[in-house]
Scaffold this motif. Sequence first.
Motif, PDB file in Angstrom:
ATOM      1  N   PRO A  57     -61.365 -13.859  18.790  1.00  0.00           N
ATOM      2  CA  PRO A  57     -60.163 -13.807  19.361  1.00  0.00           C
ATOM      3  C   PRO A  57     -59.216 -12.825  18.632  1.00  0.00           C
ATOM      4  O   PRO A  57     -58.223 -12.180  19.214  1.00  0.00           O
ATOM      5  CB  PRO A  57     -59.220 -15.194  19.291  1.00  0.00           C
ATOM      6  N   ALA A  58     -59.361 -13.008  17.451  1.00  0.00           N
ATOM      7  CA  ALA A  58     -58.715 -11.784  16.293  1.00  0.00           C
ATOM      8  C   ALA A  58     -58.746 -10.332  17.010  1.00  0.00           C
ATOM      9  O   ALA A  58     -57.785  -9.608  17.105  1.00  0.00           O
ATOM     10  CB  ALA A  58     -58.842 -11.835  15.195  1.00  0.00           C
ATOM     11  N   GLU A  59     -59.964  -9.913  17.294  1.00  0.00           N
ATOM     12  CA  GLU A  59     -60.169  -8.598  17.881  1.00  0.00           C
ATOM     13  C   GLU A  59     -59.630  -8.524  19.087  1.00  0.00           C
ATOM     14  O   GLU A  59     -58.919  -7.385  19.484  1.00  0.00           O
ATOM     15  CB  GLU A  59     -61.663  -8.287  17.741  1.00  0.00           C
ATOM     16  N   THR A  60     -59.833  -9.290  20.083  1.00  0.00           N
ATOM     17  CA  THR A  60     -59.368  -9.269  21.329  1.00  0.00           C
ATOM     18  C   THR A  60     -57.877  -8.982  21.386  1.00  0.00           C
ATOM     19  O   THR A  60     -57.269  -8.113  21.976  1.00  0.00           O
ATOM     20  CB  THR A  60     -59.529 -10.413  22.215  1.00  0.00           C
ATOM     21  N   LEU A  61     -57.080  -9.934  20.691  1.00  0.00           N
ATOM     22  CA  LEU A  61     -55.660  -9.884  20.740  1.00  0.00           C
ATOM     23  C   LEU A  61     -55.088  -8.521  19.934  1.00  0.00           C
ATOM     24  O   LEU A  61     -54.089  -8.008  20.247  1.00  0.00           O
ATOM     25  CB  LEU A  61     -55.002 -11.007  20.058  1.00  0.00           C
ATOM     26  N   ALA A  62     -55.612  -8.224  18.797  1.00  0.00           N
ATOM     27  CA  ALA A  62     -55.264  -7.203  18.110  1.00  0.00           C
ATOM     28  C   ALA A  62     -55.409  -5.783  18.902  1.00  0.00           C
ATOM     29  O   ALA A  62     -54.392  -4.878  18.841  1.00  0.00           O
ATOM     30  CB  ALA A  62     -56.264  -6.914  16.763  1.00  0.00           C
ATOM     31  N   LYS A  63     -56.390  -5.634  19.713  1.00  0.00           N
ATOM     32  CA  LYS A  63     -56.618  -4.637  20.702  1.00  0.00           C
ATOM     33  C   LYS A  63     -55.657  -4.548  21.768  1.00  0.00           C
ATOM     34  O   LYS A  63     -54.913  -3.704  22.108  1.00  0.00           O
ATOM     35  CB  LYS A  63     -57.907  -4.379  21.217  1.00  0.00           C
ATOM     36  N   GLU A  64     -55.162  -5.940  22.573  1.00  0.00           N
ATOM     37  CA  GLU A  64     -54.423  -5.881  23.564  1.00  0.00           C
ATOM     38  C   GLU A  64     -52.969  -5.869  23.278  1.00  0.00           C
ATOM     39  O   GLU A  64     -52.118  -5.479  24.100  1.00  0.00           O
ATOM     40  CB  GLU A  64     -54.520  -7.352  23.898  1.00  0.00           C
ATOM     41  N   THR A  65     -52.459  -6.188  21.873  1.00  0.00           N
ATOM     42  CA  THR A  65     -51.171  -5.970  21.427  1.00  0.00           C
ATOM     43  C   THR A  65     -50.958  -4.582  20.721  1.00  0.00           C
ATOM     44  O   THR A  65     -49.872  -4.387  20.350  1.00  0.00           O
ATOM     45  CB  THR A  65     -50.667  -7.099  20.891  1.00  0.00           C
ATOM     46  N   VAL A  79     -57.766  -0.922  14.312  1.00  0.00           N
ATOM     47  CA  VAL A  79     -58.582  -2.094  14.334  1.00  0.00           C
ATOM     48  C   VAL A  79     -60.085  -1.982  13.857  1.00  0.00           C
ATOM     49  O   VAL A  79     -60.743  -1.307  14.500  1.00  0.00           O
ATOM     50  CB  VAL A  79     -58.702  -2.931  15.912  1.00  0.00           C
ATOM     51  N   ASP A  80     -60.449  -2.443  12.824  1.00  0.00           N
ATOM     52  CA  ASP A  80     -61.697  -2.460  12.253  1.00  0.00           C
ATOM     53  C   ASP A  80     -62.444  -3.776  12.508  1.00  0.00           C
ATOM     54  O   ASP A  80     -62.048  -4.616  11.772  1.00  0.00           O
ATOM     55  CB  ASP A  80     -61.427  -2.305  10.818  1.00  0.00           C
ATOM     56  N   ALA A  81     -63.025  -3.900  13.199  1.00  0.00           N
ATOM     57  CA  ALA A  81     -64.032  -4.872  13.715  1.00  0.00           C
ATOM     58  C   ALA A  81     -65.146  -5.234  12.909  1.00  0.00           C
ATOM     59  O   ALA A  81     -66.146  -4.203  13.294  1.00  0.00           O
ATOM     60  CB  ALA A  81     -63.900  -5.117  15.316  1.00  0.00           C
ATOM     61  N   VAL A  82     -65.546  -6.253  12.152  1.00  0.00           N
ATOM     62  CA  VAL A  82     -66.744  -6.263  11.343  1.00  0.00           C
ATOM     63  C   VAL A  82     -67.334  -7.601  11.480  1.00  0.00           C
ATOM     64  O   VAL A  82     -66.638  -8.574  11.996  1.00  0.00           O
ATOM     65  CB  VAL A  82     -66.230  -6.172   9.850  1.00  0.00           C
ATOM     66  N   ALA A  83     -68.699  -7.819  11.716  1.00  0.00           N
ATOM     67  CA  ALA A  83     -69.316  -9.061  11.740  1.00  0.00           C
ATOM     68  C   ALA A  83     -68.809 -10.033  10.688  1.00  0.00           C
ATOM     69  O   ALA A  83     -68.590  -9.495   9.579  1.00  0.00           O
ATOM     70  CB  ALA A  83     -70.785  -8.961  11.774  1.00  0.00           C
ATOM     71  N   TYR A  84     -68.910 -11.072  10.955  1.00  0.00           N
ATOM     72  CA  TYR A  84     -68.456 -12.333   9.801  1.00  0.00           C
ATOM     73  C   TYR A  84     -69.144 -12.196   8.806  1.00  0.00           C
ATOM     74  O   TYR A  84     -68.621 -12.291   7.591  1.00  0.00           O
ATOM     75  CB  TYR A  84     -68.573 -13.681  10.623  1.00  0.00           C
ATOM     76  N   THR A  85     -70.387 -12.066   8.804  1.00  0.00           N
ATOM     77  CA  THR A  85     -71.328 -11.818   7.757  1.00  0.00           C
ATOM     78  C   THR A  85     -71.003 -10.719   6.758  1.00  0.00           C
ATOM     79  O   THR A  85     -71.518 -11.007   5.717  1.00  0.00           O
ATOM     80  CB  THR A  85     -72.971 -11.877   7.950  1.00  0.00           C
ATOM     81  N   GLY A  86     -70.477  -9.652   7.477  1.00  0.00           N
ATOM     82  CA  GLY A  86     -69.910  -8.511   6.462  1.00  0.00           C
ATOM     83  C   GLY A  86     -68.568  -8.435   6.002  1.00  0.00           C
ATOM     84  O   GLY A  86     -68.177  -7.745   5.075  1.00  0.00           O
TER      85      GLY A  86
END
Length: 419
Positions: A57-65, A79-86
Amino acid sequence: MSKMQKRGYGKMQKRWLGLVLAAAVAGTGLTGCAGGNGQREGSNDNSITVLVESGSPAETLAKETAGTFEEQTGCRVIVDAVAYTGMYDKLSTEIKAKQAAHDVACMDVVWLAAFAGAIEPVKDADTSDFLPTLQESGTIDGNLLGYPMWVNSKILIYRKDLISEDKVPKTWEDYQVLAKEMTAGEMKGTTVFGSGSDAVCSFLDFACQAGADGLVFGSDGSVNITAQPYVDALNFMVENAGADYTPADSLSTASTESQELFTNEKIAMQLNWSHQYPAAVKALGAEKVGCAPMIAGSAGIGATTGPWYECVMKNSKNKEMAQKYVEFMYDHNADYMDLTLKIAGRTSVYEEAGKEAGNEHTTAVLETLGAKASQPRPMTASWAQIEEVLTGVVESCLGGSDINETLNKAKADIEAIRK
């Protein structure tokens, strides 16, 4: 309640139920683009770089706003979106190198203790609208380290076409009796989470309900997992796992597996993360699915939580704008309720959402988190190692090991980790 890399709540955040659609927003021009290392595109830009979990949800809302924030402030959001494990490793690397690759990071609560020295404390925040437990779980050494974006807890999700309202269980005993009554043919009464982080969450949920005074550590800082509430919690799990009213493969069952059994109409009820309620309604229809607060043990209703916080990094070169951004995102917290998971971090958001059909889980969460026995996990930088020990405790006891002996060994292991 895992996407939380053995640091958070089970497999709940490993499967964001289709939120990867957010990636499509990236091409709309609302955000800048981060390179592979998350650095800004231009050193002189008025911009901030925000680290989020990809597909969340953080990625979605960061990009939308992002576009709105730039219109209001003139500051571009990358927005730097990274997989949880990284995410954890990426933050650790830049903090050790004292490089400000990210101005803001959306963090799992269990990382806060490890990164506390690199996070700018929040000053003069109005915390009156934080959901219960969220101010406490976001505070270390008297410093609030971020604004809560969302939180999750377990609630009771049940087949309301099979279970009348007056029979919805409220206590451990009610739950076991009803589970037995609902078992017939291919239908089982409920499940037990015996796998991974979700197993630990359930263990701590039941320990809360049994009266644990502090989770894992008592008020005096000592390891308290040999106390009676933990024994009671494990006995409850073992009894349920060995009963005819649960599937035989509890050691392979966690949030996702339980939800699949529920939506395939193989179990009548489950104690699962609240976001599984709207997903179940979508799968089965509103006429078949109901929800209620967590069940109560001897100390009443109780649960432990899985919040995420938006944090400003101390090494940010645009700290003032980063602070404005986290406040902006907190102001937009209600927008999380428009996303698939329908979870947020503000009491007012949950209260308002609960007035609409399909959001009944928000009311159940409010009552669960507002209960006196509900409490956050311990704020410790060694939580990852401690959780591994607790995972072994649950798996061993469900496998037949002596509960008291297992807890005594775990206590020694946790004390060694803290040295």
